[in-house]
Design a protein around this motif. Structure first.
Motif, short mmCIF file in Angstrom:
data_model
loop_
_atom_site.label_atom_id
_atom_site.label_comp_id
_atom_site.label_asym_id
_atom_site.label_seq_id
_atom_site.Cartn_x
_atom_site.Cartn_y
_atom_site.Cartn_z
N SER A 152 3.55 5.68 -1.23
CA SER A 152 2.15 5.46 -0.91
C SER A 152 1.45 6.81 -0.94
O SER A 152 2.01 7.82 -0.51
CB SER A 152 2.04 4.83 0.49
N ARG A 163 6.64 1.86 -8.19
CA ARG A 163 5.45 1.33 -7.54
C ARG A 163 4.74 2.43 -6.75
O ARG A 163 5.39 3.21 -6.05
CB ARG A 163 5.85 0.19 -6.60
N GLU A 202 1.43 2.78 -4.04
CA GLU A 202 0.44 2.08 -3.22
C GLU A 202 -0.62 3.05 -2.73
O GLU A 202 -0.34 4.22 -2.50
CB GLU A 202 1.08 1.48 -1.96
N ARG A 209 -3.50 2.61 0.42
CA ARG A 209 -4.07 1.76 1.45
C ARG A 209 -5.34 2.41 1.95
O ARG A 209 -5.35 3.60 2.29
CB ARG A 209 -3.08 1.56 2.60
N VAL A 228 -4.76 -3.16 0.63
CA VAL A 228 -3.59 -2.63 -0.07
C VAL A 228 -3.79 -2.74 -1.57
O VAL A 228 -4.05 -3.83 -2.10
CB VAL A 228 -2.30 -3.38 0.34
N SER A 231 -2.03 -1.59 -5.41
CA SER A 231 -0.77 -1.13 -5.99
C SER A 231 -0.88 -0.99 -7.50
O SER A 231 -1.72 -1.61 -8.15
CB SER A 231 0.36 -2.11 -5.67
#
Length: 185
Positions: A94, A128, A130, A132, A170, A172
């Motif tokens: 993230s 991946r 992310e 937020r 969120v 992604s």
């Protein structure tokens, strides 16, 4: 050490002890602006607090678990961006970020995020990424949206922000979706 020259205006460098003063001054000069969305401002009231943060960030980097980089715009310290804990088992991370007010609306954070996403996929081999954002933080939400991230939904009341909870949107991006082109900025 991590260092990326994004273009003739922007450079990312891992935060080191030598950056403590300029980091603290930017935070202190932007305290009321940053406090609207960042929960750590009241715990960052002295230069020593930034020193502790940089120490923990450098330890995180040494442990291969992520890092925080300073953002320099035309030679001036403008903010920070980093990987929260890298999950190597699931190959995901993230990204978190902030800028001083005087550096907003210049495309700096979109370009910095793009570089960090590129690095996550091409250099770290992650699957991946992310981002937020607090629901209602329109400027922050615009960054993953401009970069083509997918909005996966809302985590209700995910963060305590001084005197109330905020929900997180969120976003992604998967490695197979990411295009390292300039079409987003």
């Amino acid at each position: 050490m991590f260092k990326r020259i994004i273009d003739e205006e922007i450079e990312l460098k891992i935060l080191e002890y030598r950056h403590i003063e300029e980091d603290y001054l930017l935070i202190d000069n932007n305290r009321s602006y940053l406090r609207r969305w960042l929960p750590w401002l009241d715990n960052t009231t002295r230069v020593e607090d930034v020193n502790k943060f940089i120490k923990s960030s450098l330890q995180q980097f040494a442990n291969n678990e992520g890092f925080t980089a300073g953002i320099w715009y035309r030679g001036d310290f403008a903010g920070a961006i980093g990987y929260h804990e890298v999950n190597w088992l699931h190959k995901k991370v993230s990204i978190g970020y902030w800028l001083g007010y005087e550096f907003t609306d210049l495309g700096i954070m979109t370009r910095a995020c793009k570089s960090m996403v590129d690095y996550a996929f091409s250099e770290l081999g992650l699957h991946r990424v992310e981002i937020r954002c607090a629901e209602g933080n329109v400027k922050s939400m615009g960054i993953p949206e401009r970069l083509g991230f997918k909005n996966e939904g809302i985590l209700r009341e995910a963060e305590w922000l001084y005197d109330h909870y905020v929900s997180h949107v969120v976003y992604s991006m998967l490695d197979i979706e990411w295009k390292r082109t300039d079409e987003f900025i």
